[in-house]
Design an enzyme around this catalytic site. Structure first.
Site, PDB file in Angstrom:
ATOM      1  N   TYR A 183     -10.545 -38.728 -23.573  1.00 50.94           N
ATOM      2  CA  TYR A 183      -9.648 -39.115 -24.663  1.00 50.94           C
ATOM      3  C   TYR A 183      -9.294 -40.591 -24.736  1.00 50.94           C
ATOM      4  O   TYR A 183      -8.808 -41.045 -25.770  1.00 50.94           O
ATOM      5  CB  TYR A 183      -8.368 -38.270 -24.618  1.00 50.94           C
ATOM      6  N   GLY A 236      -9.967 -44.132 -25.527  1.00 51.29           N
ATOM      7  CA  GLY A 236     -10.957 -44.813 -26.340  1.00 51.29           C
ATOM      8  C   GLY A 236     -10.902 -44.261 -27.749  1.00 51.29           C
ATOM      9  O   GLY A 236      -9.926 -43.631 -28.151  1.00 51.29           O
ATOM     10  N   GLY A 273     -11.235 -41.832 -30.528  1.00 50.38           N
ATOM     11  CA  GLY A 273     -11.407 -40.385 -30.692  1.00 50.38           C
ATOM     12  C   GLY A 273     -11.264 -39.647 -29.380  1.00 50.38           C
ATOM     13  O   GLY A 273     -10.790 -40.187 -28.389  1.00 50.38           O
ATOM     14  N   HIS A 276      -1.359 -39.403 -26.722  1.00 45.93           N
ATOM     15  CA  HIS A 276      -1.330 -40.557 -27.623  1.00 45.93           C
ATOM     16  C   HIS A 276      -2.130 -40.267 -28.893  1.00 45.93           C
ATOM     17  O   HIS A 276      -1.671 -40.551 -30.004  1.00 45.93           O
ATOM     18  CB  HIS A 276      -1.880 -41.784 -26.893  1.00 45.93           C
ATOM     19  N   ASP A 277      -3.323 -39.679 -28.743  1.00 44.78           N
ATOM     20  CA  ASP A 277      -4.131 -39.309 -29.914  1.00 44.78           C
ATOM     21  C   ASP A 277      -3.375 -38.325 -30.799  1.00 44.78           C
ATOM     22  O   ASP A 277      -3.391 -38.442 -32.028  1.00 44.78           O
ATOM     23  CB  ASP A 277      -5.464 -38.692 -29.488  1.00 44.78           C
ATOM     24  N   ASP A 291       2.795 -45.644 -28.878  1.00 48.19           N
ATOM     25  CA  ASP A 291       2.232 -46.608 -27.933  1.00 48.19           C
ATOM     26  C   ASP A 291       3.132 -46.786 -26.717  1.00 48.19           C
ATOM     27  O   ASP A 291       2.651 -46.870 -25.578  1.00 48.19           O
ATOM     28  CB  ASP A 291       1.999 -47.953 -28.618  1.00 48.19           C
TER      29      ASP A 291
END
EC number: 3.1.1.4
Length: 124
Positions: free
Chosen positions: A27, A29, A31, A47-48, A91
């Protein structure tokens, strides 16, 4: 935006770590698929998911404001735009997660590759 996220990570972890997390696990990076490989990778998964809930602005491009305190390590998101503040909070939580889980970082997951992440993804 992603540049600010990298800066915030470096602030919170007190060194430039962006390259170490740029392509880590399934995860960290651009996508993500499969199952997070460890607590560090789970920080990226969360975070995604957080970015996925942002509506009305672009988490990867829009600029927000924040302050960082070297004395106590706190990050405070600022500004009047609620959408940009939401990006900053995503973030902030991830940067703190990386710091709190830095001992789980395992170099075998650096540039791990999507071919190793074929399991079904869990829902956010």
């Amino acid at each position: 935006n992603l540049w600010q996220f990298g800066q915030m990570m470096s602030d919170v972890m007190r060194k430039n770590v962006v390259f170490k997390y740029l392509s880590y696990g399934c995860y960290c990076g651009w996508g993500g698929i499969g199952q997070p490989k460890d607590a560090t990778d789970r920080c990226c998964f969360v975070h995604d998911c957080c970015y996925g809930k942002v509506t009305g602005c672009d988490p990867k491009m829009d600029i927000y404001t924040y302050t960082y305190s070297k004395e106590n390590g706190d990050v405070v998101c600022g500004g009047d735009d609620p959408c940009k503040k939401q990006i900053c909070e995503c973030d902030r939580v991830a940067a703190i997660c990386f710091r709190d889980n830095k001992d789980t970082y395992d170099s075998k997951y650096w540039f791990y590759g999507a071919k190793n992440c074929q399991e079904d993804s869990e829902p956010c």
